[in-house]
Enzyme design. Sequence first.
Site, short mmCIF file in Angstrom:
data_model
loop_
_atom_site.label_atom_id
_atom_site.label_comp_id
_atom_site.label_asym_id
_atom_site.label_seq_id
_atom_site.Cartn_x
_atom_site.Cartn_y
_atom_site.Cartn_z
N ASP A 1 2.98 5.34 -12.50
CA ASP A 1 1.90 5.28 -11.41
C ASP A 1 0.83 4.32 -11.67
O ASP A 1 0.74 3.66 -10.82
CB ASP A 1 1.62 6.74 -11.39
N GLY B 1 -6.72 6.78 -4.49
CA GLY B 1 -7.11 7.69 -3.53
C GLY B 1 -8.32 7.43 -2.63
O GLY B 1 -8.05 6.17 -1.86
N VAL C 1 -4.13 2.83 -4.08
CA VAL C 1 -4.77 2.79 -5.24
C VAL C 1 -6.03 3.80 -5.36
O VAL C 1 -6.93 3.46 -4.76
CB VAL C 1 -5.13 1.43 -5.69
N ILE D 1 -11.16 6.20 -3.41
CA ILE D 1 -12.09 5.30 -3.96
C ILE D 1 -12.03 3.82 -3.14
O ILE D 1 -10.82 3.58 -3.25
CB ILE D 1 -12.13 5.15 -5.26
N LYS E 1 -0.37 0.57 -9.61
CA LYS E 1 -1.78 0.36 -9.22
C LYS E 1 -2.35 -0.91 -9.75
O LYS E 1 -3.10 -1.55 -9.18
CB LYS E 1 -2.66 1.67 -9.61
N VAL F 1 -0.82 14.42 2.45
CA VAL F 1 -1.59 13.27 3.02
C VAL F 1 -1.54 13.13 4.47
O VAL F 1 -2.39 13.29 5.29
CB VAL F 1 -1.42 12.07 2.20
N GLU G 1 -5.50 0.73 1.58
CA GLU G 1 -6.53 1.35 0.70
C GLU G 1 -6.13 2.58 -0.28
O GLU G 1 -6.42 2.48 -1.32
CB GLU G 1 -7.76 1.51 1.67
N ARG H 1 11.74 17.74 7.48
CA ARG H 1 12.26 19.15 8.07
C ARG H 1 11.40 19.34 9.19
O ARG H 1 10.17 19.85 9.21
CB ARG H 1 11.49 20.20 6.87
N1 HSE Z 1 -0.27 11.14 -9.15
C1 HSE Z 1 -1.26 10.48 -9.25
C2 HSE Z 1 -2.45 10.89 -10.03
C3 HSE Z 1 -2.16 10.53 -7.80
O1 HSE Z 1 -2.19 11.81 -10.77
O2 HSE Z 1 -3.46 10.33 -10.07
C4 HSE Z 1 -1.28 9.82 -6.78
O3 HSE Z 1 -1.19 8.45 -7.23
#
Ligand code: HSE
Length: 429
Positions: free
Chosen positions: A202, A135, A133, A137, A206, A16, A130, A48
């Site tokens: 994950d 990506g 949650v 959207i 969110k 990212v 933003e 790194r």
């Molecule tokens: N690992 C997440 C997914 C993306 O598969 O949607 C990052 O939140």
Amino acid sequence: MRTRPLKVALLGCGVVGSEVARIMTTHAADLAARIGAPIELAGVAVRRPSKVREGIPAELVTTDATALVKRGDIDVVVEVIGGIEPARSLITTAFEHGASVVSANKALLAQDGAALHAAAGEHGRDLYYEAAVAGAIPLIRPLRESLAGDKVNRVLGIVNGTTNFILDKMDTTGAGYQEALDEATALGYAEADPTADVEGFDAAAKAAILAGIAFHTRVRLDDVYREGMTEVTAADFASAKNMGCTIKLLAICERAADGASVTARVHPAMIPLTHPLASVRGAYNAVFVESDAAGQLMFYGPGAGGAPTASAVLGDLVAVCRNRLNGATGPGESAYAALTVSPMGDVVTRYHISLDVADKPGVLAQVATVFAEHGVSIDTVRQKGKDGEASLVVVTHRASDASLSGTVEALRKLDTVRGVASIMRVEGE
Ligand code: HSE
């Protein structure tokens, strides 16, 4: 237009971060025009330093992220390193030294959002996220700003692309969970350790963020009920098809009917094929929002990936830079409603239960009695018998999760019930 640039520090330069830096460079003139001042990449903190990073001057790269956020001349810190520490300390230090923060860190926001918002407010700075949650959207801004005059009652979302890819594969090919996971791994959708995705961690982070914003109430990760999708089988998909449904891993944030409490949960669920979320395929994300005045809204798009996530980060960066130029801040935490966050037992929904039972007189009546004793009303029953054994599929009307758990516990104790093959909630009706 102001000629003195606003200075941006980038913490993390992975998938990212490198896209954020690239877009900042390639779109520099447009971004400057939209903000009203140029923005300058003033430093990039990495783990790194020897790795070659195309387009990033070597003199900007540092391993000392703390020194970078303490410089005092940084206007905005963009945090894309993820995880709790050192991200939390770096963000707090950034506020203390006068910077606003754009973060993509869902785990941190879900765990410590309130404290971070408080730190931002104390120093008169912005905290935007933003990208945390779903990506690319736009979701946080629509909920925080566009729907600020409405009353959101429900947020129902596919907020994890990896699991949606796996479930979609199982649905379309009849593959089992492991086979579909292997394909997701081979194609780079699933990480080597897929636990955070497939066990729902994950999505739960969110869900906490979405519920907090939607209901103006503090909702932490620990408040979110979570079930992963590793137990979903090809047989569950066959059952779903029989009901005109598919199976999705859903994040569901709901206001209770009396309006006084909310719940947030993540689990696999059957949804009707006619529901807009059923047609969300592959690794895409989508979030369905129901509110008093707007009615039903759906937000759809790529929920992960370098460029899509960077798009959300850049949108925040522009907003935060504009605020700084205006000497203002954007919306902070809104938790004034302070609604009770209720446990999973209080959630009311429908259930699809598959039982293996003895096929003899009175068994159906016995099973039905257990449902009745727990106040769970049966909608449909289907039975298929063979050689003295039968599979029984019961679909209930709406009942509380606590009543359903009590029912299942009692069913397991019946001699005639050989096993509970699966329990799946039915949503989106
Ligand atoms: N690992 C997440 C997914 C993306 O598969 O949607 C990052 O939140």
